[in-house]
Design a protein around this motif. Structure first.
Motif, PDB file in Angstrom:
ATOM      1  N   ASN A   9       0.902  -1.131  -0.079  1.00  0.00           N
ATOM      2  CA  ASN A   9      -0.014   0.107  -0.218  1.00  0.00           C
ATOM      3  C   ASN A   9       0.925   1.120   0.133  1.00  0.00           C
ATOM      4  O   ASN A   9       1.467   1.597   0.877  1.00  0.00           O
ATOM      5  CB  ASN A   9      -0.908   0.051   1.296  1.00  0.00           C
ATOM      6  N   ASP A  10       0.779   2.139  -1.155  1.00  0.00           N
ATOM      7  CA  ASP A  10       1.619   3.447  -1.080  1.00  0.00           C
ATOM      8  C   ASP A  10       0.780   4.617  -1.025  1.00  0.00           C
ATOM      9  O   ASP A  10       1.226   5.540  -1.711  1.00  0.00           O
ATOM     10  CB  ASP A  10       2.765   3.252  -2.433  1.00  0.00           C
ATOM     11  N   SER A  11      -0.290   4.522  -0.470  1.00  0.00           N
ATOM     12  CA  SER A  11      -1.228   5.697  -0.614  1.00  0.00           C
ATOM     13  C   SER A  11      -0.784   6.682   0.536  1.00  0.00           C
ATOM     14  O   SER A  11      -0.001   6.224   1.312  1.00  0.00           O
ATOM     15  CB  SER A  11      -2.564   5.261  -0.240  1.00  0.00           C
ATOM     16  N   PRO A  12      -1.320   7.837   0.574  1.00  0.00           N
ATOM     17  CA  PRO A  12      -0.919   8.632   1.815  1.00  0.00           C
ATOM     18  C   PRO A  12      -1.381   8.194   2.990  1.00  0.00           C
ATOM     19  O   PRO A  12      -0.922   8.809   3.688  1.00  0.00           O
ATOM     20  CB  PRO A  12      -1.833   9.798   1.214  1.00  0.00           C
ATOM     21  N   PHE A  13      -2.241   7.273   3.149  1.00  0.00           N
ATOM     22  CA  PHE A  13      -2.797   7.245   4.195  1.00  0.00           C
ATOM     23  C   PHE A  13      -2.081   5.567   4.884  1.00  0.00           C
ATOM     24  O   PHE A  13      -2.308   4.917   5.714  1.00  0.00           O
ATOM     25  CB  PHE A  13      -4.270   6.665   4.497  1.00  0.00           C
ATOM     26  N   ALA A  14      -1.129   5.205   4.074  1.00  0.00           N
ATOM     27  CA  ALA A  14      -0.399   3.725   4.234  1.00  0.00           C
ATOM     28  C   ALA A  14       0.256   3.812   5.791  1.00  0.00           C
ATOM     29  O   ALA A  14       0.798   4.773   5.998  1.00  0.00           O
ATOM     30  CB  ALA A  14       0.810   3.695   3.291  1.00  0.00           C
ATOM     31  N   TYR A  40      -2.415   6.203 -10.203  1.00  0.00           N
ATOM     32  CA  TYR A  40      -1.700   7.143 -10.261  1.00  0.00           C
ATOM     33  C   TYR A  40      -2.586   8.439  -9.648  1.00  0.00           C
ATOM     34  O   TYR A  40      -3.306   8.872 -10.243  1.00  0.00           O
ATOM     35  CB  TYR A  40      -1.378   7.568 -11.681  1.00  0.00           C
ATOM     36  N   LEU A  41      -1.900   8.799  -8.525  1.00  0.00           N
ATOM     37  CA  LEU A  41      -2.980   9.942  -7.796  1.00  0.00           C
ATOM     38  C   LEU A  41      -2.707  11.112  -8.343  1.00  0.00           C
ATOM     39  O   LEU A  41      -3.693  11.816  -8.403  1.00  0.00           O
ATOM     40  CB  LEU A  41      -2.365   9.830  -6.288  1.00  0.00           C
ATOM     41  N   ASP A  42      -1.548  11.598  -9.015  1.00  0.00           N
ATOM     42  CA  ASP A  42      -1.410  12.913  -9.671  1.00  0.00           C
ATOM     43  C   ASP A  42      -2.186  12.900 -11.079  1.00  0.00           C
ATOM     44  O   ASP A  42      -2.252  12.273 -11.766  1.00  0.00           O
ATOM     45  CB  ASP A  42       0.122  13.302  -9.716  1.00  0.00           C
TER      46      ASP A  42
END
Length: 599
Positions: free
Chosen positions: A313-318, A588-590
């Protein structure tokens, strides 16, 4: 010499297998008077209890008169067909349970086909005869027709019939008999299930059909003894499927009685036991006499048809919710799963990604759900079918799909399935305003169909499917029609902005839910993706005006569980799974990077 009978209970999902085994355990006097037993005691795992389905095959043993009856309770869902297939090799007869109202269903077909090909004769148990719409005579005819269609021999077509209501604990030979207890079923098992062939005098032959794991004794193999006797601490030879032979010692020998496992010193031909002592033990391996080794044929396991990529998990909430977040921990957990679950495979795809293959979405989501409850945090990609190549032709898995729908919705369902390359094979009214339709469909077409199907039939439709075979690749299959609503900000979702966004589509998040840029917060009502701002609050001013303070009314959001989320996503999206939350996000979050990658 004691007498044995080895039987498996097979049926479609939810036709009452585990409930029947419960009653057999109770009425054979296996439980002691003071023993407190839960309902569906054989479904020991939390997920099995919650969903009311059997996931792993389990064995138990009861005594009736002077005979030990080994019973194996099997899963009814096609995703766990690998379990059923192996188990049937270990038994001499099957109890085929069929619901007195629903009749023969796709998984019934699937398991019966396996049983007949092994030469097993079924005892047909028409269960749930207490249902108001039960029609036992029709069901018996359906079973007979099914056996004929599957090429049963004359012995198999002369099957005994028992009418039962497992929940109420009675069985009878004829519908007109008195409803008392399960004695007719016990007697039928003794009379019609063949005594195991093989002899205690012959050299040892034993074959493993299920694996278990214990932190103290290592791998445990649950196995059937086909010939000879086996003793604790005895030196034996392990014959593996690839021909390798390993000498070793039986460090632990376990017998079964009811729900208990008992340490025993010796067991003889015909019995089902558990053994430990070999770390390299696998399903299908034989344990044989070192002085006279005669290995048994290895078991054939059907190939996986679907794969899903597990990633870090590489999300900002990881790392906020989970205990285990690194790729090493995920790899360890998948490695230990593969030790006991042989119908699945996994391979390291690099960059913290692991490709897990299995027989269906349910099998993979159950693994993911178990990992999530153990404190793991990871991401899942969209399920993809496994394409095989033979003689230069690409082949994909096909499924046999059976749908029960109210008559009003048949047109909609047929039209939607047509777009997914499904071919209709049969359509029969089943009475009480319902129609049963059968299709053959590429497995790709079923990914993501369940949610849409439930919406189209207002939750009243029932769909079941089982694997058919591999066929040449068909053309493009229709994907999800609607785009996604994507958050463009990090923060907390506000009621004010959600109120204006709900006109745009269906929301997945509620007020005060934390969101990040690139996270999907809903389904757009149109085909394109839309970047939205869910964290905008109401501008405050010191001027009061009538009408400015009208109460906002929010529609409850659609709750996405693991299965729904996995079916919903497309190739450029991921499901973020943590012990507390299930979120859907873009790979891709951006937004600028997304646009570049989509070109």
């Amino acid at each position: 010499m004691q007498e044995f009978r080895n039987i498996a209970v097979i049926a479609h999902v939810d036709h009452g297998k585990t409930t029947l085994v419960d009653e057999l355990l109770k009425q054979s006097g296996t439980y002691t008077a003071h023993q407190k037993v839960e309902e569906r005691a054989m479904d020991s795992n939390d997920l099995e209890k919650e969903r009311g389905i059997t996931i792993l095959s389990k064995n138990t043993a009861i005594r009736y008169k002077d005979t030990k009856i080994n019973i194996i309770d099997t899963p009814g869902h096609a995703d766990f067909g690998g379990e059923v297939e192996r188990v049937l090799k270990m038994v001499d007869g099957v109890l085929l349970l069929v619901d007195a109202q629903e009749g023969v269903m796709p998984q019934t077909k699937f398991v019966v086909k396996k049983a007949l090909s092994l030469g097993l004769c079924p005892i047909v148990v028409v269960n749930k005869i207490d249902k108001p719409a039960a029609d036992p005579d029709r069901v018996v005819d359906e079973v007979f027709d099914l056996l004929v269609a599957l090429g049963a021999n004359e012995d198999q077509l002369e099957f005994p019939i028992i009418y039962a209501a497992a929940r109420d604990g009675f069985a009878k030979y004829n519908m007109s008999d008195e409803s008392k207890n399960l004695v007719p079923l016990f007697e039928t098992i003794l009379k019609h299930v063949p005594v195991p062939t093989g002899s205690a005098e012959n050299p040892l032959q034993l074959q493993v059909f299920t694996l278990d794991y214990d932190n103290y004794v290592g791998k445990i193999g649950i196995a059937r003894i086909f010939n000879g006797t086996i003793k604790k601490n005895e030196t034996v030879l392990l014959a593996k499927a690839d021909g390798e032979q390993i000498r070793g010692r039986i460090s632990k020998l376990i017998g079964f009685h009811g729900l208990d496992r008992i340490d025993i010193t010796e067991a003889e031909s015909g019995d089902i036991v558990a053994i430990a002592g070999f770390e390299t033990l696998d399903v299908g391996d034989s344990i044989v006499d070192p002085n006279n080794p005669i290995p048994l044929d290895p078991l054939h396991i059907e190939e996986p048809t679907l794969s899903v990529v597990f990633g870090v998990n590489d999300s900002p909430f990881a790392g906020l919710d989970g205990k285990y977040v690194t790729s090493n921990k995920i790899a360890e957990r998948l490695e230990s799963e593969m030790k006991t679950n042989i119908a699945m495979r996994y391979e390291n795809a690099g960059e913290g990604k692991f490709k897990v293959s299995g027989r269906g979405e349910l099998q993979i989501t159950i693994l993911a759900e178990n990992m999530r409850r153990e404190g793991f945090e990871f991401s899942l990609g969209r399920p993809e079918v496994i394409i095989k190549e033979e003689n230069g032709v690409k082949l994909e898995p096909y499924e046999h799909l059976v749908i029960d729908v109210p008559d009003d919705f048949t047109g909609t369902v047929i039209e939607k399935l047509g777009r997914k390359k499904a071919e209709m094979k049969a359509m029969n009214p089943t009475g009480d305003g319902q129609t049963r339709i059968e299709f053959e469909i590429p497995a790709r077409g079923l990914i993501g169909f369940r949610g849409q199907f439930l919406t189209d039939t207002k939750g009243e439709g029932v769909m079941n499917h089982s694997f058919l075979d591999f066929r040449p690749l068909s053309g493009e299959v229709e994907h999800r029609k609607n785009g996604a609503l994507i958050s463009m900000e990090n923060g907390t979702a506000m009621g004010y902005s959600l109120f204006s966004l709900q006109e745009r589509g269906v929301l997945f998040v509620d007020v005060q839910y934390k969101v990040y840029a690139g996270m999907i917060i809903g389904e757009h009502s149109r085909p394109n993706d839309l970047d939205v701002n869910p964290i905008k609050g109401k501008p405050q001013s010191n001027v009061r005006s009538s009408g400015a303070d009208e109460a906002i009314k929010l529609v409850p959001p659609r709750k996405m569980n693991l299965e729904l989320a996995l079916e919903w996503i497309e190739n450029d999206e991921l499901v973020e799974v943590t012990p507390i939350n299930i979120r859907i996000r873009k790979k891709y979050l951006d937004p600028n990077l997304r646009k570049r990658m989509s070109r």
